[in-house]
Write a protein that holds these residues in place. Structure first.
Motif, short mmCIF file in Angstrom:
data_model
loop_
_atom_site.label_atom_id
_atom_site.label_comp_id
_atom_site.label_asym_id
_atom_site.label_seq_id
_atom_site.Cartn_x
_atom_site.Cartn_y
_atom_site.Cartn_z
N UNK B 148 0.87 -1.18 0.00
CA UNK B 148 0.00 0.00 0.00
C UNK B 148 0.91 1.23 0.00
N UNK B 149 0.91 1.92 -1.10
CA UNK B 149 1.79 3.09 -1.25
C UNK B 149 1.50 4.12 -0.15
N UNK B 150 2.52 4.54 0.54
CA UNK B 150 2.38 5.58 1.57
C UNK B 150 2.06 5.04 2.95
N UNK B 185 -16.53 12.23 15.48
CA UNK B 185 -17.30 11.96 14.26
C UNK B 185 -16.49 12.27 13.02
N UNK B 186 -17.15 12.25 11.87
CA UNK B 186 -16.46 12.44 10.59
C UNK B 186 -16.70 11.23 9.70
N UNK B 187 -15.73 10.96 8.83
CA UNK B 187 -15.87 9.83 7.91
C UNK B 187 -14.96 8.68 8.35
N UNK B 188 -15.55 7.51 8.51
CA UNK B 188 -14.78 6.32 8.85
C UNK B 188 -14.75 5.37 7.67
N UNK B 189 -13.54 4.96 7.27
CA UNK B 189 -13.41 4.04 6.13
C UNK B 189 -13.00 2.65 6.61
N UNK B 190 -13.63 1.66 6.03
CA UNK B 190 -13.33 0.26 6.34
C UNK B 190 -13.14 -0.46 5.02
N UNK B 191 -12.37 -1.53 5.03
CA UNK B 191 -12.02 -2.17 3.76
C UNK B 191 -11.45 -3.56 3.99
N UNK B 262 -5.21 1.19 -2.64
CA UNK B 262 -3.96 1.16 -3.39
C UNK B 262 -2.89 2.02 -2.73
N UNK B 263 -3.34 3.16 -2.19
CA UNK B 263 -2.37 4.09 -1.59
C UNK B 263 -3.04 4.87 -0.47
N UNK B 264 -2.22 5.40 0.42
CA UNK B 264 -2.76 6.19 1.52
C UNK B 264 -1.81 7.35 1.80
N UNK B 265 -2.39 8.50 2.12
CA UNK B 265 -1.60 9.66 2.51
C UNK B 265 -2.01 10.01 3.94
N UNK B 266 -1.31 9.45 4.92
CA UNK B 266 -1.74 9.62 6.32
C UNK B 266 -1.74 11.08 6.76
N UNK B 270 -6.03 10.90 3.20
CA UNK B 270 -6.69 10.54 1.94
C UNK B 270 -6.28 9.12 1.57
N UNK B 271 -7.29 8.30 1.26
CA UNK B 271 -7.03 6.93 0.83
C UNK B 271 -7.40 6.82 -0.65
N UNK B 272 -6.54 6.18 -1.43
CA UNK B 272 -6.81 6.02 -2.86
C UNK B 272 -7.19 4.57 -3.14
N UNK B 273 -8.35 4.41 -3.74
CA UNK B 273 -8.85 3.06 -4.04
C UNK B 273 -8.82 2.82 -5.54
N UNK B 274 -8.45 1.58 -5.90
CA UNK B 274 -8.52 1.16 -7.29
C UNK B 274 -9.95 0.68 -7.55
N UNK B 275 -10.59 1.23 -8.56
CA UNK B 275 -11.97 0.83 -8.87
C UNK B 275 -12.05 0.53 -10.37
N UNK B 276 -13.11 -0.09 -10.83
CA UNK B 276 -13.23 -0.35 -12.28
C UNK B 276 -13.24 0.95 -13.09
N UNK B 277 -13.61 2.06 -12.46
CA UNK B 277 -13.65 3.36 -13.16
C UNK B 277 -12.33 4.12 -13.02
N UNK B 278 -11.33 3.50 -12.43
CA UNK B 278 -10.05 4.18 -12.19
C UNK B 278 -9.87 4.50 -10.72
N UNK B 279 -8.78 5.15 -10.40
CA UNK B 279 -8.50 5.46 -8.99
C UNK B 279 -9.51 6.45 -8.43
N UNK B 280 -9.89 6.23 -7.17
CA UNK B 280 -10.80 7.16 -6.51
C UNK B 280 -10.22 7.53 -5.16
N UNK B 281 -10.14 8.82 -4.89
CA UNK B 281 -9.62 9.30 -3.60
C UNK B 281 -10.77 9.52 -2.63
N UNK B 282 -10.62 9.00 -1.43
CA UNK B 282 -11.63 9.21 -0.40
C UNK B 282 -10.95 9.79 0.84
N UNK B 283 -11.49 10.88 1.34
CA UNK B 283 -10.97 11.46 2.56
C UNK B 283 -11.52 10.70 3.76
N UNK B 284 -10.79 10.75 4.86
CA UNK B 284 -11.27 10.03 6.05
C UNK B 284 -10.84 10.76 7.32
#
Lengths: 121, 437
Positions: B148-150, B185-191, B262-266, B270-284
């Motif tokens: 996982x990059x980063x 509170x805020x956004x919690x990401x699980x995977x 795929x990658x994370x910028x602690x 910001x977490x970057x996910x590989x999706x069928x539509x290309x990379x998607x960045x999600x803040x958390x």
């Protein structure tokens, strides 16, 4: 095979309770033996003592259920199905019976002979 | 089918035992230990390696049993989720490896560096060459955080970064990060990763637990929880996946499908996910990182790894799924996480795999055939909140195989299942390490 399964359960309880398993087991055996001794000596159940033991048993049952909730970080609202209620009842009955037996036996061992033999008391 | 009365009691006992991961996959023979001078080498002193060593000691007399592992601490991995939920401290999952090793087993405190299944030897990092007649590979798996990059394991517990798997301290640090999130509170990401993984229910449980802790603190309304599944399902067993879909909808946990971290910028969260539509960045504000998992290099780079098929890419050991015997080296057995079989990277799987592999190994020494088979049984007490769980048990064929049919419903959130997880599982696990369960 049956022996193997029993030893398996004992092994798990040993891991669960550690060194405390043997004092607990000894306490259970001692309470049962004491109850037997008291019953043989008195040749009957002494009603007031039985009533007090039953009342203590109620408290013991409640304490057992409360202890299970406390140990497992849960509360009554977590019970989700009939099996949960059956489990809680089982824990209550086990705690209650154990306490009642121990209470009756201890009270019997320390009772004055005159109290025991008085009819209708 | 009606059971004869004489077997009903025994079955009830076995059902109770099975739910705790106790029931024997291989019946106890009740025979005297087999006398043999065989040299049996076990790589790895995790759950599978220790359980195998204990069982071999019980069933063999005179065998030279050697265990290779450098770790002095044993990690009770099923307890990591409880540590990361603030219910247990880090010490709950730690104990000394030597506590579970019989005096009849030689422990080499080193790391296996190379396996030569043709020459029947293993060489350690310290340069020691250990020859064997039979080999049990129980190396566990490799948590590939570097993929996982980063990602920086040292930052777990800070900046909303959590990862339950990395170890006891990291699980406790994850709890601190999750607890901070539950306050604010805020956004919690699980995977979960796209690779095979240990206890595929763990990331799902952790989302449930985070939801519960937010609710207990009255902050659920301030938080959005998102679970990122690597494919179109939440769980590999369809009926369980559907139940989880309903529960997540009930708890308001949103699901993204086909999202692989795929990658994370602690620093920027910001977490970057590989999706069928290309990379998607999600803040958390909080994330529970579950790294890709692969076979350790010593297996991945050895002739023991699958050469083709779905298990080849990550180097899982090529074994027969029913016997755990290696496909090309019959004196080699691979058990636990490293085994290249569908499902079965849990302690419950180990409980059922080890007796089968050990029985086949001993049968080979004796020159007989063993009837023992591993059917893929695994178990996951799926925690859905503190105080409730579902006892999910299944096999290779995605069949539910409940230990208490008609008593403990597998897809029902129950207190009794929570108690099994909280009170029953660890002592059963420890008894298994000693070969007593």
């Amino acid at each position: 095979m049956q022996d193997f399964e029993i030893w398996m359960f004992i092994a798990v309880f040993q891991e669960m309770l550690g060194w405390a398993i043997w004092p607990i087991a000894a306490l259970c055996v001692a309470a049962t033996l004491a109850l037997g001794m008291v019953l043989l000596r008195d040749r009957r159940l002494v009603a007031p003592r039985l009533l007090r033991a039953e009342l203590l048993g109620l408290l013991g049952g409640l304490a057992a259920v409360a202890a299970m909730f406390a140990i497992t970080s849960s509360w009554p609202g977590d019970m989700g199905g009939p099996i949960d209620w059956l489990l809680a009842i089982g824990i209550f009955v086990a705690g209650g019976l154990g306490t009642a037996i121990a209470a009756y036996a201890v009270a019997g061992l320390f009772a004055r002979r005159g109290t025991v033999t008085t009819p209708g008391v | 089918m009606a059971l004869p009365p004489s077997t009903l009691n025994r079955r009830s006992l076995l059902a109770a035992a099975a739910a705790l991961g106790l029931a024997p996959a291989v019946p106890a023979s009740g025979q005297a230990p087999l006398r043999t001078p065989a040299r049996i080498l076990i790589i790895g002193a995790g759950a599978a390696g220790l359980a195998a060593a204990s069982r071999l000691v019980q069933r063999l007399d005179g065998a030279e049993i050697t265990l290779i592992d450098r770790r002095r601490e044993h990690l009770y991995q099923p307890g990591l989720t409880l540590v990361a939920a603030g219910l247990k401290d880090a010490g709950y999952v730690l104990s000394a490896t030597r506590d579970y090793i019989s005096g009849r087993v030689t422990l080499i405190e080193d790391v296996a560096a190379e396996i030569d299944p043709v020459g029947r030897s293993v060489t350690t990092e310290g340069g020691r060459r250990v020859a064997y007649d039979y080999l049990i590979v129980a190396t566990g798996l490799h948590l590939d955080y570097a993929a996982i990059e980063g990602m920086d394991v040292a930052r777990i517990g800070r900046d909303g970064l959590g990862s339950v798997y990395a170890g006891a301290e990291q699980a406790a640090a994850t709890w601190r990060a999750m607890s901070d999130f539950a306050d604010r509170g805020g956004t919690g990401l699980f995977l979960r990763p796209a690779t095979e993984m240990k206890c595929a229910g763990a990331p799902l449980k952790y989302a449930f637990l985070t939801d519960d802790i937010l609710r207990r603190r009255g902050n659920r309304g301030k938080a959005e929880l998102v679970y990122n599944a690597h494919n179109r399902a939440l769980f590999s067993v369809p009926i369980v996946s559907e139940k989880l879909r309903m529960l997540y909808a009930d708890r308001g946990i949103r699901v993204n499908h086909e999202h692989v971290l795929r990658a994370i910028d602690p620093g920027r969260r910001i977490a970057t996910f590989r999706t069928p539509q290309g990379d998607q960045e999600l803040g958390y504000d909080f994330i529970n990182v579950v790294p890709p998992m692969r076979a350790p290099a010593v297996v991945r780079n050895s002739p023991l790894a699958w050469q083709t098929g779905p298990f080849a890419a990550d180097g899982w050991a090529e074994v027969d799924r029913g016997t755990l015997r290696h496909a090309r080296f019959p004196e080699v057995f691979c058990v636990g996480d490293v085994a290249g079989v569908p499902k079965g990277k849990t302690a419950a799987s180990v409980k059922w795999q080890v007796p089968v592999a050990v029985d086949h190994l001993i049968a080979t020494i004796e020159g007989r055939e063993s009837p023992a088979r591993y059917n893929g049984y695994t178990s996951c007490p799926m925690i859905t909140r503190i105080g409730r769980a579902m006892l999910v048990e299944f096999d290779y064929n995605d069949n539910l195989v409940p230990s208490f049919p008609g008593v403990i419903a597998p897809l029902e959130e129950l207190w009794i299942t929570w108690i099994i997880k909280e009170v029953g599982l660890k002592p059963t696990y420890l008894a298994m390490l000693r070969g007593r369960a």
